[in-house]
Every structure is written in structure tokens, then in C-alpha cells.
Scaffold this motif. Structure first.
Motif, PDB file in Angstrom:
ATOM      1  N   PRO A  68       0.862  -1.277  -0.031  1.00 18.79           N
ATOM      2  CA  PRO A  68      -0.083   0.060   0.073  1.00 18.79           C
ATOM      3  C   PRO A  68       0.800   1.205   0.029  1.00 18.79           C
ATOM      4  O   PRO A  68       0.671   2.098  -0.931  1.00 18.79           O
ATOM      5  CB  PRO A  68      -0.760  -0.075   1.206  1.00 18.79           C
ATOM      6  CG  PRO A  68      -0.801  -1.568   1.318  1.00 18.79           C
ATOM      7  CD  PRO A  68       0.387  -2.167   0.858  1.00 18.79           C
ATOM      8  N   SER A  69       1.594   1.601   1.061  1.00 14.23           N
ATOM      9  CA  SER A  69       2.615   2.807   1.019  1.00 14.23           C
ATOM     10  C   SER A  69       3.386   3.014  -0.214  1.00 14.23           C
ATOM     11  O   SER A  69       3.355   4.113  -0.672  1.00 14.23           O
ATOM     12  CB  SER A  69       3.395   2.769   2.208  1.00 14.23           C
ATOM     13  OG  SER A  69       4.373   1.769   2.254  1.00 14.23           O
ATOM     14  N   ARG A  70       3.987   1.880  -0.760  1.00 13.40           N
ATOM     15  CA  ARG A  70       4.807   2.137  -1.902  1.00 13.40           C
ATOM     16  C   ARG A  70       3.979   2.381  -3.166  1.00 13.40           C
ATOM     17  O   ARG A  70       4.386   3.210  -4.022  1.00 13.40           O
ATOM     18  CB  ARG A  70       5.767   0.999  -2.353  1.00 13.40           C
ATOM     19  CG  ARG A  70       6.281   0.870  -3.487  1.00 13.40           C
ATOM     20  CD  ARG A  70       7.327   1.956  -3.466  1.00 13.40           C
ATOM     21  NE  ARG A  70       8.421   1.893  -4.746  1.00 13.40           N
ATOM     22  CZ  ARG A  70       9.400   1.241  -5.050  1.00 13.40           C
ATOM     23  NH1 ARG A  70       9.878   0.555  -3.710  1.00 13.40           N
ATOM     24  NH2 ARG A  70      10.131   1.238  -6.043  1.00 13.40           N
ATOM     25  N   THR A  71       2.861   1.745  -3.370  1.00 14.15           N
ATOM     26  CA  THR A  71       1.917   1.755  -4.302  1.00 14.15           C
ATOM     27  C   THR A  71       1.319   3.343  -4.362  1.00 14.15           C
ATOM     28  O   THR A  71       0.988   4.047  -5.406  1.00 14.15           O
ATOM     29  CB  THR A  71       0.862   0.943  -4.384  1.00 14.15           C
ATOM     30  OG1 THR A  71       1.572  -0.365  -4.481  1.00 14.15           O
ATOM     31  CG2 THR A  71      -0.086   0.942  -5.509  1.00 14.15           C
ATOM     32  N   ILE A  72       1.026   3.840  -3.109  1.00 12.64           N
ATOM     33  CA  ILE A  72       0.319   4.945  -2.985  1.00 12.64           C
ATOM     34  C   ILE A  72       1.705   6.233  -3.634  1.00 12.64           C
ATOM     35  O   ILE A  72       1.017   7.151  -4.122  1.00 12.64           O
ATOM     36  CB  ILE A  72      -0.071   5.370  -1.504  1.00 12.64           C
ATOM     37  CG1 ILE A  72      -1.388   4.422  -1.326  1.00 12.64           C
ATOM     38  CG2 ILE A  72      -0.393   6.905  -1.446  1.00 12.64           C
ATOM     39  CD1 ILE A  72      -1.700   4.408   0.027  1.00 12.64           C
ATOM     40  N   THR A  73       2.462   6.090  -3.228  1.00 15.11           N
ATOM     41  CA  THR A  73       3.499   7.045  -3.407  1.00 15.11           C
ATOM     42  C   THR A  73       4.018   7.168  -4.827  1.00 15.11           C
ATOM     43  O   THR A  73       3.962   8.145  -5.524  1.00 15.11           O
ATOM     44  CB  THR A  73       4.813   7.125  -2.503  1.00 15.11           C
ATOM     45  OG1 THR A  73       5.304   5.903  -2.559  1.00 15.11           O
ATOM     46  CG2 THR A  73       4.669   7.393  -1.107  1.00 15.11           C
ATOM     47  N   ASP A  74       4.036   5.775  -5.452  1.00 18.20           N
ATOM     48  CA  ASP A  74       4.270   5.781  -6.761  1.00 18.20           C
ATOM     49  C   ASP A  74       3.065   6.161  -7.627  1.00 18.20           C
ATOM     50  O   ASP A  74       3.357   6.814  -8.710  1.00 18.20           O
ATOM     51  CB  ASP A  74       4.520   4.186  -7.168  1.00 18.20           C
ATOM     52  CG  ASP A  74       5.791   3.607  -6.552  1.00 18.20           C
ATOM     53  OD1 ASP A  74       6.898   4.412  -6.353  1.00 18.20           O
ATOM     54  OD2 ASP A  74       6.126   2.417  -6.680  1.00 18.20           O
ATOM     55  N   THR A  75       2.157   6.040  -7.187  1.00 22.79           N
ATOM     56  CA  THR A  75       0.832   6.545  -8.099  1.00 22.79           C
ATOM     57  C   THR A  75       0.835   8.104  -7.922  1.00 22.79           C
ATOM     58  O   THR A  75       0.498   8.556  -9.002  1.00 22.79           O
ATOM     59  CB  THR A  75      -0.391   6.192  -7.402  1.00 22.79           C
ATOM     60  OG1 THR A  75      -0.544   4.609  -7.519  1.00 22.79           O
ATOM     61  CG2 THR A  75      -1.627   6.400  -8.267  1.00 22.79           C
ATOM     62  N   ALA A  76       0.990   8.643  -6.998  1.00 24.57           N
ATOM     63  CA  ALA A  76       1.190  10.293  -6.570  1.00 24.57           C
ATOM     64  C   ALA A  76       2.320  10.709  -7.726  1.00 24.57           C
ATOM     65  O   ALA A  76       1.951  11.822  -8.197  1.00 24.57           O
ATOM     66  CB  ALA A  76       1.453  10.538  -5.348  1.00 24.57           C
ATOM     67  N   LYS A  77       3.259   9.826  -7.798  1.00 26.02           N
ATOM     68  CA  LYS A  77       4.379  10.370  -8.770  1.00 26.02           C
ATOM     69  C   LYS A  77       3.582  10.173 -10.217  1.00 26.02           C
ATOM     70  O   LYS A  77       3.927  11.198 -11.216  1.00 26.02           O
ATOM     71  CB  LYS A  77       5.563   9.529  -8.827  1.00 26.02           C
ATOM     72  CG  LYS A  77       6.231   9.974  -7.378  1.00 26.02           C
ATOM     73  CD  LYS A  77       7.430   9.053  -7.350  1.00 26.02           C
ATOM     74  CE  LYS A  77       8.212   9.121  -5.868  1.00 26.02           C
ATOM     75  NZ  LYS A  77       9.368   8.197  -5.608  1.00 26.02           N
ATOM     76  N   GLU A  78       3.270   9.209 -10.340  1.00 21.83           N
ATOM     77  CA  GLU A  78       2.641   8.965 -11.928  1.00 21.83           C
ATOM     78  C   GLU A  78       1.366   9.798 -12.393  1.00 21.83           C
ATOM     79  O   GLU A  78       1.518  10.119 -13.435  1.00 21.83           O
ATOM     80  CB  GLU A  78       2.159   7.405 -11.983  1.00 21.83           C
ATOM     81  CG  GLU A  78       3.350   6.351 -11.698  1.00 21.83           C
ATOM     82  CD  GLU A  78       2.800   4.998 -11.506  1.00 21.83           C
ATOM     83  OE1 GLU A  78       1.621   4.823 -11.578  1.00 21.83           O
ATOM     84  OE2 GLU A  78       3.526   3.941 -11.225  1.00 21.83           O
TER      85      GLU A  78
ATOM     86  N   GLY B  18       0.899  12.806 -11.004  1.00 22.31           N
ATOM     87  CA  GLY B  18       1.418  14.383 -10.728  1.00 22.31           C
ATOM     88  C   GLY B  18       0.432  14.740  -9.922  1.00 22.31           C
ATOM     89  O   GLY B  18       0.224  15.974 -10.023  1.00 22.31           O
ATOM     90  N   SER B  19      -0.122  14.094  -8.547  1.00 23.17           N
ATOM     91  CA  SER B  19      -0.779  14.484  -7.737  1.00 23.17           C
ATOM     92  C   SER B  19      -0.382  15.651  -6.926  1.00 23.17           C
ATOM     93  O   SER B  19       1.073  15.874  -6.472  1.00 23.17           O
ATOM     94  CB  SER B  19      -1.193  13.280  -6.570  1.00 23.17           C
ATOM     95  OG  SER B  19      -1.708  12.345  -7.217  1.00 23.17           O
ATOM     96  N   ASP B  20      -1.174  16.784  -6.531  1.00 20.71           N
ATOM     97  CA  ASP B  20      -0.801  17.792  -5.769  1.00 20.71           C
ATOM     98  C   ASP B  20      -0.665  17.592  -4.416  1.00 20.71           C
ATOM     99  O   ASP B  20      -0.257  18.332  -3.658  1.00 20.71           O
ATOM    100  CB  ASP B  20      -1.566  19.132  -6.323  1.00 20.71           C
ATOM    101  CG  ASP B  20      -1.241  19.248  -7.893  1.00 20.71           C
ATOM    102  OD1 ASP B  20      -0.116  19.582  -8.095  1.00 20.71           O
ATOM    103  OD2 ASP B  20      -2.368  19.467  -8.621  1.00 20.71           O
ATOM    104  N   LEU B  21      -1.747  16.663  -3.996  1.00 14.31           N
ATOM    105  CA  LEU B  21      -1.942  16.387  -2.655  1.00 14.31           C
ATOM    106  C   LEU B  21      -2.412  15.153  -2.613  1.00 14.31           C
ATOM    107  O   LEU B  21      -3.159  14.607  -3.354  1.00 14.31           O
ATOM    108  CB  LEU B  21      -3.127  17.438  -2.130  1.00 14.31           C
ATOM    109  CG  LEU B  21      -3.743  17.086  -0.739  1.00 14.31           C
ATOM    110  CD1 LEU B  21      -2.113  17.520   0.302  1.00 14.31           C
ATOM    111  CD2 LEU B  21      -4.843  17.995  -0.443  1.00 14.31           C
TER     112      LEU B  21
END
Length: 283
Positions: free
Chosen positions: A97-107, A109-112
Motif C-alpha cells: 500500500p504505502s509504496r503503491t500510493i507514493t508511486d501513484t502520486a508520482k505517476e 502528478g498529484s498535488d495532494l
């Protein structure tokens, strides 16, 4: 704030985060992305987005059925009126979960990132850990951690923790944007502890000069004495009935994190208030 990412596991905790995220998305005309992460015990875990190939050798029948069930739950969730007049995207991924969330935010282009936290402490925290803490440590964008239901999310009073150093520039700029959007008062606070003590007179003068350099508007200067930085921030926030605690974290990892600890992660775990964190490179 164009894109807001909200991880959800369909629990009340994640729904608390959804409530806040939808409020912010509507006031900022943001796109909302709901992410559900399925964690497999198998060493074949993959990050998979969108449709799953049902004949995949990596996935057994149980996993495929679980994914289909989660898609049904997501569809049910999207019937909630709080999503009206919003642009909502849904993602399903397999992984930690934690790794997937941070990777998804990068992919994406999440601002928050807005996510719920259990606010556990003591032995439970040591044994279970917190996905929110790991995301706070590694996220490429600000993380808003929500501990309890806050349907009427407001930002009248923002507590901004400070050590008065250059690493705070990014989060101060971010808080300034929130202040202009929501008409907030910023409460700049330095927490005095036995191990990091300065006299009130000296600290207040430093805070005054610091706020002047930053050209802050509509703010208060505060020195708060307590047994630890974490307790000080939380107790000060309680004393002014704050809507948000905002703070930097350097995202320490490995031995350096064990030695230095993480004030931000501890505050996220212990506070009943929403907590906004932003990770900067370790100095």
C-alpha cells in the motif's frame, strides 16, 4: 491544486479522508482520484492499473474475484452524493500500500494526497506500523492525514510548526496558498523543550524577524513549552481550537530515522486534528 489522490479501503477511516478531499476538490475545481490497493501475500505481487487479465499466471481465481468485488464496492461508493459535480477517476492496483500510493502520486502528478490514519500509539503502533506514516515519509507531494470525521472541513486556524530554517520554504508557500484560498489565520509556533530550549524573549524576536522575512500576513507568533515537540504542537493546537497542523519532515530512512525519530510521523499518529506534512530532502 489540480489533482488530489485519495487512497481508500472502503472503511470509515478512509471515508473520513474522502469527505475532506471532496470538499477541497469542489472549492479548488480539482480532479479527484480514488485509489484502492490490493496487497497480496504472494511474491508475485504486481502494480496493475485498470482491467486485470483474468488468464494471468500471476493471479489466481481468488484474486480475480477479489478485484471484481472491490470494483463493485467502488461503484457503490461513487453513488454517494458527495461526489456530485466532481471529476472522479478510479484506480485499482496490486502491491504494497504505502509504496503503491507514493508511486501513484508520482505517476499521476498529484498535488495532494489525502488519507485516513488510525492514530494508533504505543505497542499497537510498534507492532502494526502505519501506511500513512510511510507515505508521509516518502510522498512526492504534501500529505493531509485525517484521523476522524471532519465533514465540515474548515481552515480558519492553521498551526504552522517552525524551526526557522531554509527547509521550510516549500511548506510555507503551500500554507500561504491555503490561507489566501480559505482566509485562514496562521499561528506560527516554536515548541520549547528541555533538550531544545531558548528563552521566550529571544525566540519571539527571532519569530518576528522570520515572519517579516517571509512577508506573512494575518498571523500570530507563539512560543509553547512542553515535554516534547509532538506534545507541544498537539497541545498548542488544542489550546486555540486549530483546524490544521502543518509541518515539515525530512523523511529520514534506515538507521538515521531510528536515531533521529520523526516528529511529523508521531504527530500524525497522535493528533486528532488534520495534519499536513511535506517531505524535503534530508539536509
Amino acid at each position: 491544486m489540480r489533482k488530489i489522490l485519495v487512497p481508500t479501503d472502503f472503511t470509515d477511516l478512509s471515508y473520513n479522508a474522502i469527505q475532506v478531499a471532496t470538499t477541497m476538490a469542489k472549492s479548488n475545481a480539482s480532479e479527484l482520484t480514488l485509489l484502492h490497493v490490493i496487497e497480496l501475500s504472494s511474491h508475485h505481487s504486481l502494480n496493475i492499473e485498470g482491467e486485470i487479465l483474468k488468464d494471468s499466471t500471476f493471479l489466481n481465481v481468488f484474486t480475480v474475484e477479489l478485484i471484481d468485488k472491490m470494483k463493485e464496492r467502488m461503484a457503490e461508493l461513487l453513488q454517494d452524493p458527495i461526489f456530485e459535480n466532481l471529476t472522479v477517476k478510479t484506480l485499482f492496483k496490486i502491491g504494497k500500500p504505502s509504496r503503491t500510493i507514493t508511486d501513484t502520486a508520482k505517476e499521476e502528478g498529484s498535488d495532494l494526497i489525502v488519507m485516513g490514519t488510525m492514530g494508533s500509539s504505543g505497542l499497537q503502533e510498534l507492532l502494526v506500523g502505519s501506511n500513512t506514516e510511510r507515505v508521509v515519509r516518502n510522498a512526492p507531494c504534501p500529505v493531509l492525514s485525517i484521523n476522524q470525521s471532519t465533514r465540515e472541513f474548515q481552515l480558519e486556524n492553521i498551526v504552522l510548526a517552525t524551526t526557522m530554517d531554509k527547509w521550510e520554504a516549500k511548506i510555507i508557500d503551500y500554507i500561504r496558498q491555503l490561507q489566501h484560498k480559505y482566509g485562514s489565520t496562521i499561528h506560527l509556533v516554536w515548541v520549547n523543550t528541555m533538550n531544545n530550549f531558548q528563552t521566550d524573549t529571544i525566540t519571539r524576536e527571532r519569530l518576528k524577524n522570520y515572519a517579516g522575512e517571509l512577508q506573512l500576513e494575518n498571523y500570530t507568533l507563539n512560543v509553547f513549552n512542553d515535554t516534547s515537540e509532538e506534545e507541544g504542537l498537539i497541545n498548542f493546537a488544542k489550546s486555540i481550537d486549530a483546524d490544521l497542523i502543518a509541518m515539515n519532515t525530512h523523511g529520514f530512512k534506515g538507521l538515521s530515522r531510528l536515531l533521529a525519530g520523526s516528529i511529523a510521523e508521531n504527530v500524525v499518529n497522535q493528533a486528532s486534528f488534520p495534519v499536513l506534512t511535506m517531505t524535503n530532502p534530508t539536509p
